[in-house]
Scaffold this active site. Structure first.
Site, short mmCIF file in Angstrom:
data_model
loop_
_atom_site.label_atom_id
_atom_site.label_comp_id
_atom_site.label_asym_id
_atom_site.label_seq_id
_atom_site.Cartn_x
_atom_site.Cartn_y
_atom_site.Cartn_z
N ASN A 135 -23.59 -11.24 34.10
CA ASN A 135 -22.37 -10.45 34.19
C ASN A 135 -21.23 -11.41 34.52
O ASN A 135 -21.06 -11.82 35.66
CB ASN A 135 -22.50 -9.38 35.26
CG ASN A 135 -21.24 -8.53 35.38
OD1 ASN A 135 -20.23 -8.79 34.70
ND2 ASN A 135 -21.28 -7.52 36.22
N CYS A 162 -8.24 -12.42 22.63
CA CYS A 162 -7.79 -11.32 21.79
C CYS A 162 -6.77 -10.45 22.51
O CYS A 162 -6.46 -9.34 22.05
CB CYS A 162 -8.98 -10.47 21.32
SG CYS A 162 -9.94 -9.75 22.66
N CYS A 182 0.82 -1.20 0.00
CA CYS A 182 0.00 0.00 0.00
C CYS A 182 0.86 1.26 0.00
O CYS A 182 1.77 1.38 0.83
CB CYS A 182 -0.91 0.00 1.22
SG CYS A 182 -2.00 1.45 1.31
#
Length: 452
Positions: free
Chosen positions: A350, A403, A68
């Protein structure tokens, strides 16, 4: 500014080269491990310095030419990618090292086995993205793209090689479209979502607006959609306010063909960015968890059911637990649409205050839980890990999809050091090629003292 020569030892989690000088660590933008570079010092702190590469004196064999033209590690360049100058194989290796380092330095853990990395297409993989919009007279008008590196400014993007090719080709037209709208100063972002419908690809562009569009604005958005084969949506408030400009062709779908499952989702819902890698990740997670036909499985942080529904095609019963009541409702509907309502149950909880008592209650209501899948947000699943570490009847196996390597290491350390579990295996998932984002997967099993 001072110029110095440095030997680069490794990469940090922001994709910068790491070197040392006079006992101080130096983070060097644009440098790769094994290289010798001439760098210019940018900032000096008591414990570290930052620098920018101005000349590579000895190349790494893994250095490559970025695809790019907007890529760069200097200020003002697009911040959407950080590693285009590193071969994809080198990116995966760097992420694997980052995972191993986090497990050891944070959790004092070494997996018994390092799993083969999961990877997929290196380009045009971002099926979810948020593009910022700014009307900047000094830069010639409207800008649409990712933020500049380490900045709140919007990069002057004319092309992009991580967005789907059809979307990347629209960037100039999107700039022209926004420039023609009366609300161009009050339109901060465009959210992209790509999904399937009836075997075809659908592209949705959600225009977040702070002022209501005029009739002329709406007409231009509609004409743009027809001309380019995309679906414009309008979002006046939070994500739940997003709605199609005209009648929508039903929800988008995330398809998992190996399991015969299609997950309906809205364009502002959280779904995996990289659909091809997600398919491989779900397959790998189920293979590692290995649910048996008579077993019961719990899926913590289940979201829309990305893992829950495939698990339900293998196990007799799957309980999906999620903090959002809206997502629980959507996952329940998805299970019914896929003919899996009788094998699933979803509940809103929760999970950051989950306790050992909750774990016991779960087994009391659904029967013994034989296996657990955990897929938390970046904050991790500390409370869930603590409840499993102290469980008198633990599951036979946990597969943890992460993650954030730091919270994965922390949570695994709780299971291993407090609960006598074993870290059987771990490996990386290259969900975001050319970025420093590290996704990973780990397998844990209770040791003899844990299975008391």
């Amino acid at each position: 500014m001072v110029s110095i020569e440095l030997e680069i030892e490794s990469l940090d989690l922001e994709g910068r080269g790491v070197a040392h000088r006079d006992g101080k660590v130096i983070f060097v933008a644009g440098a790769l491990p094994g290289e010798r570079v001439r760098a210019q010092l940018r900032r000096s702190k008591p414990s570290y310095e930052t620098a920018e590469t101005i000349e590579v004196l000895r190349d790494s064999a893994l250095r490559t030419r970025p695809r790019c033209p907007h890529f760069g590690l200097a200020p003002g360049r697009c911040g959407g990618c950080a590693l285009q100058h590193l071969e994809p194989a080198g990116q995966v290796a760097a992420k694997q090292r980052a995972l191993e380092d986090a497990l050891w330095h944070i959790g004092k853990l070494r997996p018994q086995q390092m799993l083969r990395p999961i990877h997929g297409p290196a380009w045009h993989y971002r099926y979810r993205a948020r593009l910022s919009v700014r009307d900047v007279v000094k830069k010639g008008g409207v800008l649409v793209g990712f933020h500049e590196r380490a900045s709140s400014y919007v990069a002057d993007m004319r092309e992009c090689h991580v967005l789907p090719a059809r979307v990347a080709a629209l960037l100039p037209s999107l700039r022209d479209l926004v420039a023609a709208l009366s609300i161009r100063q009050r339109l901060p972002q465009i959210e992209l979502a790509v999904g399937a419908a009836g075997g075809a690809e659908r592209i949705v562009l959600v225009f977040r607006h702070l002022d209501p569009p005029t009739a002329a604005d709406r007409a231009q958005l509609a004409e743009f959609g027809v001309r380019h084969g995309v679906e414009p949506w309008l979002q006046p408030g939070g994500p739940h306010t997003a709605a199609p400009l005209s009648a929508a062709a039903g929800p988008l779908q995330l398809v998992l063909p190996e399991f015969g499952v299609a997950l309906p989702f809205g364009p502002t819902d959280f779904t995996q960015v990289n659909h091809r890698v997600n398919e491989v990740l779900v397959r790998r997670a189920l293979r590692l968890l290995d649910p048996q036909p008579r077993e019961r499985v719990a899926d913590f942080f289940c979201g829309l059911g990305n893992f829950t529904l495939p698990l339900a095609t293998r196990a007799v019963r799957v309980v999906g637990l999620e903090g959002s009541a809206a997502l629980v409702e959507r996952a329940t509907a998805a299970a019914a649409a896929n003919g899996l309502a009788g094998r699933t149950r979803f509940a809103a909880r929760n999970l950051f205050d989950w306790t050992s008592a909750d774990w016991k209650a779960l087994q009391g209501s659904d029967g013994p839980i034989d296996a657990v899948l955990v897929d938390p947000p970046r904050e991790g699943a500390l409370a869930v890990a603590q409840s499993l570490a102290g469980a008198s009847r633990p599951p036979r196996r946990v597969v943890y999809v992460s993650c954030n390597p730091a919270t994965l290491a922390r949570d695994c350390a709780v299971l291993v050091h407090e609960g006598s579990w074993q870290l059987k295996a771990a490996g990386v998932v290259n969900m975001f090629p050319h970025t420093t984002h590290v996704e990973s997967i780990a397998v844990l099993e209770p040791g003899s003292s844990a299975a008391r």
